[in-house]
Design a protein around this motif. Structure first.
Motif, PDB file in Angstrom:
ATOM      1  N   ARG A 283       0.830  -1.217   0.000  1.00  0.00           N
ATOM      2  CA  ARG A 283       0.000   0.000   0.000  1.00  0.00           C
ATOM      3  C   ARG A 283       0.859   1.259   0.000  1.00  0.00           C
ATOM      4  NH1 ARG A 283      -5.248  -1.213   0.719  1.00  0.00           N
ATOM      5  NH2 ARG A 283      -5.739  -3.321   1.478  1.00  0.00           N
ATOM      6  N   GLU A 284       1.946   1.252   0.783  1.00  0.00           N
ATOM      7  CA  GLU A 284       2.830   2.416   0.805  1.00  0.00           C
ATOM      8  C   GLU A 284       3.438   2.672  -0.578  1.00  0.00           C
ATOM      9  OE1 GLU A 284       4.427   2.395   5.439  1.00  0.00           O
ATOM     10  OE2 GLU A 284       5.727   1.713   3.822  1.00  0.00           O
ATOM     11  N   ALA A 285       3.877   1.603  -1.229  1.00  0.00           N
ATOM     12  CA  ALA A 285       4.528   1.766  -2.524  1.00  0.00           C
ATOM     13  C   ALA A 285       3.555   2.272  -3.583  1.00  0.00           C
ATOM     14  CB  ALA A 285       5.141   0.432  -2.963  1.00  0.00           C
ATOM     15  N   VAL A 286       2.343   1.707  -3.641  1.00  0.00           N
ATOM     16  CA  VAL A 286       1.363   2.136  -4.651  1.00  0.00           C
ATOM     17  C   VAL A 286       0.905   3.567  -4.375  1.00  0.00           C
ATOM     18  CG1 VAL A 286      -0.952   1.697  -5.555  1.00  0.00           C
ATOM     19  CG2 VAL A 286       0.623  -0.202  -5.187  1.00  0.00           C
ATOM     20  N   THR A 287       0.745   3.905  -3.089  1.00  0.00           N
ATOM     21  CA  THR A 287       0.378   5.288  -2.743  1.00  0.00           C
ATOM     22  C   THR A 287       1.434   6.266  -3.227  1.00  0.00           C
ATOM     23  OG1 THR A 287      -0.853   4.539  -0.800  1.00  0.00           O
ATOM     24  CG2 THR A 287      -0.164   6.846  -0.841  1.00  0.00           C
ATOM     25  N   ARG A 288       2.724   5.907  -3.020  1.00  0.00           N
ATOM     26  CA  ARG A 288       3.794   6.789  -3.472  1.00  0.00           C
ATOM     27  C   ARG A 288       3.806   6.893  -4.995  1.00  0.00           C
ATOM     28  NH1 ARG A 288       8.320   9.302  -1.498  1.00  0.00           N
ATOM     29  NH2 ARG A 288       6.941   9.481   0.298  1.00  0.00           N
ATOM     30  N   LEU A 289       3.553   5.795  -5.708  1.00  0.00           N
ATOM     31  CA  LEU A 289       3.484   5.843  -7.170  1.00  0.00           C
ATOM     32  C   LEU A 289       2.378   6.791  -7.633  1.00  0.00           C
ATOM     33  CD1 LEU A 289       4.017   2.093  -8.156  1.00  0.00           C
ATOM     34  CD2 LEU A 289       5.565   3.999  -8.601  1.00  0.00           C
ATOM     35  N   ASN A 290       1.212   6.724  -6.988  1.00  0.00           N
ATOM     36  CA  ASN A 290       0.114   7.624  -7.336  1.00  0.00           C
ATOM     37  C   ASN A 290       0.513   9.074  -7.116  1.00  0.00           C
ATOM     38  OD1 ASN A 290      -2.412   5.338  -6.081  1.00  0.00           O
ATOM     39  ND2 ASN A 290      -1.550   5.494  -8.114  1.00  0.00           N
ATOM     40  N   GLN A 291       1.209   9.348  -5.999  1.00  0.00           N
ATOM     41  CA  GLN A 291       1.631  10.714  -5.700  1.00  0.00           C
ATOM     42  C   GLN A 291       2.624  11.237  -6.736  1.00  0.00           C
ATOM     43  OE1 GLN A 291       3.183  10.143  -1.766  1.00  0.00           O
ATOM     44  NE2 GLN A 291       1.213  10.511  -0.754  1.00  0.00           N
ATOM     45  N   LEU A 292       3.406  10.320  -7.302  1.00  0.00           N
ATOM     46  CA  LEU A 292       4.427  10.728  -8.262  1.00  0.00           C
ATOM     47  C   LEU A 292       3.906  10.750  -9.699  1.00  0.00           C
ATOM     48  CD1 LEU A 292       7.427   8.730  -6.772  1.00  0.00           C
ATOM     49  CD2 LEU A 292       7.016  11.195  -6.609  1.00  0.00           C
ATOM     50  N   GLY A 293       2.598  10.521  -9.883  1.00  0.00           N
ATOM     51  CA  GLY A 293       2.000  10.658 -11.200  1.00  0.00           C
ATOM     52  C   GLY A 293       1.740   9.365 -11.936  1.00  0.00           C
ATOM     53  N   VAL A 294       2.051   8.213 -11.293  1.00  0.00           N
ATOM     54  CA  VAL A 294       1.744   6.920 -11.927  1.00  0.00           C
ATOM     55  C   VAL A 294       0.343   6.522 -11.456  1.00  0.00           C
ATOM     56  CG1 VAL A 294       2.479   4.529 -12.262  1.00  0.00           C
ATOM     57  CG2 VAL A 294       4.185   6.307 -11.861  1.00  0.00           C
ATOM     58  N   ASN A 295      -0.663   7.116 -12.062  1.00  0.00           N
ATOM     59  CA  ASN A 295      -2.041   6.869 -11.619  1.00  0.00           C
ATOM     60  C   ASN A 295      -2.960   6.462 -12.775  1.00  0.00           C
ATOM     61  OD1 ASN A 295      -2.231   9.368 -12.889  1.00  0.00           O
ATOM     62  ND2 ASN A 295      -2.132  10.465 -10.924  1.00  0.00           N
TER      63      ASN A 295
END
Length: 691
Positions: free
Chosen positions: A110-122
């Motif tokens: 969950r932490e990794a996917v949340t960080r990806l979303n924050q960095l524009g990988v959404n």
């Protein structure tokens, strides 16, 4: 001087990777060692490091962490991110694709996917998978993405994208440099290059590094982050920096203070003494504009010269509240009440009356004394009293006063200073009174406390102040006391083993917890409750049910729970009397306990038999009315009957009846009741017309 750093992680491989990153960035200024929770290496970690860097998934609670990391150790969390080249690669994947993200745990996924979303990988549709999770249908996923954990990817993946281990983010490296005292490293090309390589969504740090980080800018950022007032002066004592928190505390606008002598703007801060002595000025309480504040000053030394000073300013009330929050967090697991009155099982009049009384007492700040036989649930009621009180949000601290030696009990209750005794922890240790501040302290088996400790406890109750063992500083505490005993404190007071003044201080609100044999109708409810709690499915035979209902249950609820748990291991769907535990000694409540059919009232020297029979008759009458009887009521009845009984004589008669097993003298104000043996004796004497 080289600093020592410990990196603590859940997974050994990840910890080694982070340790290598830190070592490469800081070079020969530090020595880094990595430890893992999963492989047990953290169990052997020396407690000697200048900085402990801990991953967010290493420990489940603060209490677990402090088993290995000293409370006074310098500790920080490791936050991770990805490199920009990895982010750009993932952003290039087609939108709407279904992706399975694989990592070591659900939290890490969950932490990794949340960080990806924050960095524009959404643009991707993520599902999560980790070891132990249900096996997914791999045919529905276009890609599998994993941070170098391909060994956990389920079979059947179409395409695996290994994004490599996540790296420490820039804020983690900056915080490590500041905590180790290597601020100058933040201006080096290596740190600037690291900031450019790793992805970040922290706007303030991006801007600082983009302009070429300067020491003054870092302090400006940190000052606004800190939850206390900060003011800095140069070598001439002129203010060059202050934060908004200081404006809030002092009411002095920062813009008005800049470039002015601190002695004029902040006369309550001892900058002049700090600059002259080139030494830190310890925290002291000062008052300005009607506000009490904690003020501490430290010089800034570089190359042997004092180039300025910084002061921290905090409201005294804020500091106290923060300390209370930290106390609560330090031992969160053991310092919270777990039970409420809803957890009490029973519908008998005796237990309902007890709950009603305790609910009213809970709303006060007065000490509560729980009196009851062993196993009646005194600690459960102590938890419930706390949770029903205005202090429910505060800590609940419990200690058994009879479970440890006097000197150890004293240091546990009052704490100790460094060097107070051989083996004392460096820096000292707060006591349970300090941890229970604004909450409740439960003293179980309070009768086990020595007379010397009783004297110290009395002073705490009177003055609301303590002093640590080996210390010379008074600490104010606001603690509510709930005490419990299964002994006759009245008798102990008369014998001189329990202080009379402390007894009356604790006995402000006494409550008698009824024994199981007096809780009519609750036995079967409790058996069913315990049976469901352990997942058993047996039933009781009618013969066993009748036997249990007539048993005296000297061990009360604890004894009953043990018997129910034993039944669960018999393997019989219907449990009969033959399957009782071998240690179960049946004591029928309906038959005489002592003396048998020929039992006689005890004979006391210098005490008229007429007085003994009168006391016995009054107890018998009260028993038939379903109530207990106190000494004062017996004395009043004797006076009305024209018998010249004294209080001492009545006490001796009741004590003799108790020792003979004919009556039970309750603690506190519970009065005296006949036992089944006493009831049987009274019936026989009544038949013989001797009563």
């Amino acid at each position: 001087m080289k600093k020592n750093v410990a990196v603590i992680s859940l997974d050994a491989y990840a910890g080694q990777f982070y340790a290598q990153q830190v070592q490469e960035l800081f070079g020969d200024r530090i020595a880094v060692c990595s430890y893992s929770v999963r492989d047990g290496s953290v169990e052997h970690m020396p407690r000697k490091y200048d900085l402990y860097m801990v991953t967010t998934d290493a420990f489940d609670s603060l209490g677990d962490m402090h088993r290995y990391v000293p409370i006074d150790g310098e500790m920080m969390e490791i936050h991770v991110t990805l490199r920009w080249d990895v982010v750009h690669r993932l952003q290039a994947l087609p939108a709407g694709k279904k992706v399975l993200f694989v990592n070591l745990s659900d939290k890490m996924c969950r932490e990794a996917v949340t960080r990806l979303n924050q960095l524009g990988v959404n643009q991707l549709d993520f599902d999560l998978y980790h070891p132990g999770a249900p096996e997914p249908d791999m045919s529905q996923y276009d890609f599998v993405i994993t941070p170098q954990e391909t060994r956990y990817v389920p079979a059947g993946a179409r395409e695996i994208i290994d994004i490599g281990q996540r790296v420490c983010d820039s804020s983690t490296m900056i915080e490590a440099a500041l905590r180790l005292g290597f601020e100058e490293l933040l201006e080096t090309p290596e740190f600037e290059q690291y900031q450019r390589d790793v992805a970040a969504n922290t706007y303030s740090f991006d801007r600082v590094f983009a302009r070429g980080l300067r020491l003054e800018s870092q302090f400006e950022i940190l000052m606004e982050i800190l939850d206390e007032g900060i003011v800095g002066v140069n070598e001439r004592g002129e203010v060059f920096a202050s934060n908004h928190k200081l404006e809030e505390i002092t009411g002095i606008p920062g813009a008005r203070a800049l470039q002015r002598p601190a002695a004029e703007v902040y006369p309550f801060v001892p900058f002049a003494r700090c600059l002259a002595e080139r030494a830190p000025q310890p925290a002291q309480v000062v008052s300005a504009n009607g506000v009490n504040m904690n003020v501490a000053v430290a010089p800034v030394l570089r190359g042997g010269a004092c180039i300025g000073a910084f002061a921290t300013v905090q409201r005294f009330s804020d500091a106290e509240n923060r300390q209370n929050e930290l106390r609560s967090q330090l031992l969160h697991k053991g310092y919270r009440a777990k039970y409420t009155f809803d957890d009490v099982v029973g519908q008998s009049p005796a237990i309902r009356r007890c709950i009603t009384i305790l609910k009213k007492m809970s709303l006060t700040q007065l000490p509560v004394l729980l009196i009851g036989e062993t196993g009646t649930g005194k600690e459960l009621f102590a938890h419930a009293v706390h949770n029903a009180s205005p202090r429910a949000d505060g800590p609940f601290v419990a200690i058994n006063c009879a479970a440890m030696p006097e000197n150890l009990l004293e240091s546990e209750l009052f704490g100790y200073e460094e060097g107070a005794f051989t083996g004392a922890r460096k820096g000292g240790k707060p006591g349970l009174f300090e941890f229970a501040h604004k909450g409740t302290l439960f003293l179980d088996e309070v009768e086990g406390m020595s007379t010397a400790l009783q004297c110290k406890l009395l002073r705490v109750l009177q003055e609301r102040e303590i002093m640590r063992v080996g210390g010379n500083r008074i600490v104010s505490v606001d603690v509510r006391i709930v005490a419990a005993t299964n002994e006759n404190l009245d008798k102990m007071v008369e014998e001189g083993t329990f202080r009379r003044d402390l007894y009356y201080r604790l006995n402000t609100l006494p409550v008698l917890i009824p024994p199981l044999r007096e809780r009519e109708g609750d036995l079967l409810l409790l058996i069913d409750h315990f049976r469901k709690g352990i997942g058993a499915s047996f039933t009781l035979s009618p013969e066993l049910e009748r036997l249990l209902l007539t048993h005296q249950w000297r061990g009360n609820i604890r004894e009953l729970r043990n018997v129910v748990e034993y039944f669960s291991y018999t393997g019989s769907p219907v449990v009969g009397p033959e399957e009782l535990p071998p240690t179960f000694h049946y004591l029928p409540a309906g038959l005489p306990e002592a003396g048998g059919a020929g039992a006689q009232p005890p004979r006391l020297a210098d005490c008229p038999q007429e007085d003994e029979r009168f006391v016995l008759s009054r107890l018998y009458q009260a028993d038939r009315e379903g109530r207990s009887l106190g000494r004062d009521a017996i004395l009043a009845d004797a006076k009305a009957a024209g018998l010249p009984c004294s209080q001492q004589e009545v006490r001796r008669i009741l004590s003799a009846l108790d020792q003979a097993g004919l009556a039970r003298v309750s603690r506190g104000r519970g009065g005296t009741r006949l036992t089944p043996a006493g009831r049987a004796l009274c019936r026989r004497l009544e038949t013989e017309e001797k009563l």
